[in-house]
Enzyme design. Structure first.
Site, PDB file in Angstrom:
ATOM      1  N   LYS A 111       0.832  -1.214   0.000  1.00 17.58           N
ATOM      2  CA  LYS A 111       0.000   0.000   0.000  1.00 17.58           C
ATOM      3  C   LYS A 111       0.858   1.253   0.000  1.00 17.58           C
ATOM      4  O   LYS A 111       0.479   2.262  -0.591  1.00 17.58           O
ATOM      5  CB  LYS A 111      -0.935   0.005   1.215  1.00 17.58           C
ATOM      6  CG  LYS A 111      -2.107  -0.958   1.082  1.00 17.58           C
ATOM      7  CD  LYS A 111      -3.142  -0.675   2.160  1.00 17.58           C
ATOM      8  CE  LYS A 111      -4.290  -1.650   2.107  1.00 17.58           C
ATOM      9  NZ  LYS A 111      -5.179  -1.524   3.280  1.00 17.58           N
ATOM     10  N   LYS A 192      -5.650 -10.910  -6.084  1.00 20.38           N
ATOM     11  CA  LYS A 192      -6.804 -11.067  -5.185  1.00 20.38           C
ATOM     12  C   LYS A 192      -7.963 -10.172  -5.630  1.00 20.38           C
ATOM     13  O   LYS A 192      -7.734  -9.059  -6.106  1.00 20.38           O
ATOM     14  CB  LYS A 192      -6.311 -10.736  -3.772  1.00 20.38           C
ATOM     15  CG  LYS A 192      -7.277 -10.061  -2.872  1.00 20.38           C
ATOM     16  CD  LYS A 192      -6.700  -9.730  -1.533  1.00 20.38           C
ATOM     17  CE  LYS A 192      -6.906  -8.241  -1.297  1.00 20.38           C
ATOM     18  NZ  LYS A 192      -6.898  -7.805   0.072  1.00 20.38           N
ATOM     19  N   LYS A 195     -11.598  -4.693  -3.149  1.00 18.57           N
ATOM     20  CA  LYS A 195     -12.509  -3.547  -3.271  1.00 18.57           C
ATOM     21  C   LYS A 195     -11.897  -2.475  -4.153  1.00 18.57           C
ATOM     22  O   LYS A 195     -12.574  -1.760  -4.859  1.00 18.57           O
ATOM     23  CB  LYS A 195     -12.748  -2.936  -1.880  1.00 18.57           C
ATOM     24  CG  LYS A 195     -13.814  -3.618  -1.072  1.00 18.57           C
ATOM     25  CD  LYS A 195     -13.899  -2.997   0.319  1.00 18.57           C
ATOM     26  CE  LYS A 195     -13.347  -3.932   1.356  1.00 18.57           C
ATOM     27  NZ  LYS A 195     -13.118  -3.432   2.669  1.00 18.57           N
TER      28      LYS A 195
HETATM   29  P1  TYM Z   1     -10.567  -5.861   4.623  1.00 16.18           P
HETATM   30  O1  TYM Z   1     -11.643  -4.839   4.827  1.00 16.18           O
HETATM   31  O2  TYM Z   1      -9.522  -5.566   3.622  1.00 16.18           O
HETATM   32  O3  TYM Z   1     -11.202  -7.236   4.254  1.00 16.18           O
HETATM   33  C1  TYM Z   1     -12.211  -7.813   5.075  1.00 16.18           C
HETATM   34  C2  TYM Z   1     -12.065  -9.314   5.100  1.00 16.18           C
HETATM   35  O4  TYM Z   1     -12.212  -9.862   3.800  1.00 16.18           O
HETATM   36  C3  TYM Z   1     -11.115 -10.724   3.523  1.00 16.18           C
HETATM   37  N1  TYM Z   1     -10.851 -10.670   2.086  1.00 16.18           N
HETATM   38  C4  TYM Z   1     -10.838 -11.745   1.285  1.00 16.18           C
HETATM   39  N2  TYM Z   1     -11.024 -13.052   1.534  1.00 16.18           N
HETATM   40  C5  TYM Z   1     -10.949 -13.898   0.492  1.00 16.18           C
HETATM   41  N3  TYM Z   1     -10.693 -13.499  -0.789  1.00 16.18           N
HETATM   42  C6  TYM Z   1     -10.505 -12.192  -1.082  1.00 16.18           C
HETATM   43  N4  TYM Z   1     -10.279 -11.811  -2.327  1.00 16.18           N
HETATM   44  C7  TYM Z   1     -10.565 -11.243  -0.019  1.00 16.18           C
HETATM   45  N5  TYM Z   1     -10.432  -9.902   0.038  1.00 16.18           N
HETATM   46  C8  TYM Z   1     -10.598  -9.563   1.339  1.00 16.18           C
HETATM   47  C9  TYM Z   1      -9.964 -10.154   4.338  1.00 16.18           C
HETATM   48  O5  TYM Z   1      -8.958 -11.103   4.555  1.00 16.18           O
HETATM   49  C10 TYM Z   1     -10.690  -9.779   5.604  1.00 16.18           C
HETATM   50  O6  TYM Z   1     -10.870 -10.900   6.437  1.00 16.18           O
HETATM   51  N6  TYM Z   1      -7.538  -5.107   8.485  1.00 16.18           N
HETATM   52  C11 TYM Z   1      -8.757  -5.767   8.096  1.00 16.18           C
HETATM   53  C12 TYM Z   1      -9.932  -5.330   8.929  1.00 16.18           C
HETATM   54  C13 TYM Z   1      -9.717  -5.489  10.387  1.00 16.18           C
HETATM   55  C14 TYM Z   1      -9.781  -6.711  11.120  1.00 16.18           C
HETATM   56  C15 TYM Z   1      -9.513  -6.350  12.468  1.00 16.18           C
HETATM   57  C16 TYM Z   1     -10.021  -8.038  10.773  1.00 16.18           C
HETATM   58  C17 TYM Z   1      -9.445  -4.484  11.259  1.00 16.18           C
HETATM   59  N7  TYM Z   1      -9.313  -5.022  12.520  1.00 16.18           N
HETATM   60  C18 TYM Z   1      -9.493  -7.312  13.490  1.00 16.18           C
HETATM   61  C19 TYM Z   1     -10.009  -8.995  11.782  1.00 16.18           C
HETATM   62  C20 TYM Z   1      -9.732  -8.643  13.119  1.00 16.18           C
HETATM   63  C21 TYM Z   1      -9.037  -5.422   6.639  1.00 16.18           C
HETATM   64  O7  TYM Z   1      -8.576  -4.426   6.146  1.00 16.18           O
HETATM   65  O8  TYM Z   1      -9.884  -6.232   6.023  1.00 16.18           O
END
Ligand code: TYM
Length: 326
Positions: A111, A192, A195
């Protein structure tokens, strides 16, 4: 009872990858575990956000959680920024985290390359995530594989803190769904599904028009072999569609290969589109009922009361152990 927690950032409409990586697992375990799910809005501001869009996305994400089957009676659902203890805990954890270990986070490396002038928050992001997890003494953190390294650093920070200041945190485990650990982009299946992906044709968003979703799946990149077989290296497109089909139907990969043994890619894609469109159109129906209802505010009002009590107790315990007292 074991505890489970996850969060998603409200940056744009969530994708089918987010659904499989995080939400579907939460739905699966909500009867067995004490469950916490939140909206990681503080994480989203590590990169610039338009304030109006952000608050719209927050509301939309709460509605999507519930529309996807997260039951407010079985989960504590809350907004991260309404729980000030997360940021307070994060500061104390930051002071017990090394610059070197944060520099090694692959997501930070990726990033920070994309933003010429990135924020300090982008760098300390994994510590805030550790505080989200450790505040609740959770046992499991269901995430997609891209977040595994962040859960691992949360473990390292917790182990270090416990050693220095005495037993304070439970050590969490990451929970990764076997079949859908990573949903890939439909156009470039070596990347991957994200979003923030560049080509909208590669991304299934939960609020896309159903006819658009069908088109995207029918147009997904495949190969010239005409054989529905799982092989991530040589057939990433078909393997991704198999993963998607498996994650929606619950069927195993060998069973799917068998089911489509003599099928051409068009027939296979149609089957994938049918199951995905049927699932997402049910989610959208429920979403449309919820999005303007006061139920969303009631859910968050209830959730934050419970979440604050727990995080506050952890904050006071840490403060006390670190000598932050008169
Ligand atoms: P974020 O918002 O990027 O993504 C949310 C969740 O979706 C999963 N994910 C995927 N899983 C499978 N295939 C994909 N293509 C894919 N894209 C995204 C991510 O692995 C995630 O589980 N930092 C985290 C949010 C967060 C969090 C936490 C998660 C903040 N605090 C505490 C767990 C525990 C994030 O940016 O996820």
């Amino acid at each position: 009872m074991k505890k489970i927690l996850t969060g998603i950032q409200p940056t744009g409409v969530i994708t089918f990858g987010n659904y499989i990586g995080a939400i579907k697992q939460m739905v699966k375990y909500q009867d067995e575990y004490e469950s916490y799910i939140f909206i990681a809005d503080l994480h989203s501001i590590t990169i610039p956000q338009d304030p109006k869009e952000l608050s719209k996305n927050i509301r939309s994400l709460i509605a999507l959680y519930i529309a996807c089957g997260i039951d407010p009676d079985k989960n504590v659902i809350f907004l991260q920024s309404e729980n000030e203890y997360h940021a307070n805990i994060s500061w104390m954890l930051e002071c017990n985290t090394y610059f070197g270990e944060l520099s090694r986070m692959t997501q930070f490396k990726d990033k920070s390359k994309k933003h010429a002038n990135f924020s300090a928050g982008l760098f300390t992001y994994p510590v805030l995530m550790a505080s989200d997890i450790l505040a609740y003494d959770v046992d499991y953190v269901p995430v997609g594989i891209d977040q595994k390294q962040h859960v691992e650093i949360a473990r390292d920070i917790a182990i270090r803190f416990n050693k220095k200041f005495g037993d304070t945190f439970n050590i969490p485990d990451v929970l990764i769904n076997d079949d859908g650990a990573k949903i890939m982009d439909l156009v470039d299946p070596t990347k991957k599904m994200s979003k923030s992906g560049e080509n909208p044709k590669g991304i299934i968003r939960l609020l896309d028009d159903i006819s658009e979703i069908r088109k995207k799946i029918m147009g997904a990149t495949t190969d010239s072999e005409m054989c529905v077989k799982y092989d991530e290296v040589n057939k990433p497109g078909i393997s991704n569609l198999i993963t998607i089909y498996a994650s929606v139907t619950g069927k195993s990969i060998p069973d799917i290969e068998n089911e489509f043994l003599n099928a051409n890619y068009g027939a296979f894609k149609k089957a994938v589109a049918d199951v995905v469109c049927s699932l997402i159109s049910k989610i959208q129906d429920r979403y449309n009922e919820l999005i303007n209802s006061e139920e969303l505010d009631r859910v968050l009002d209830n959730g934050i009361v419970k979440a604050r009590v727990i995080a506050k107790a952890k904050y006071l315990d840490m403060k006390n152990k670190m000598g932050l007292k008169r």
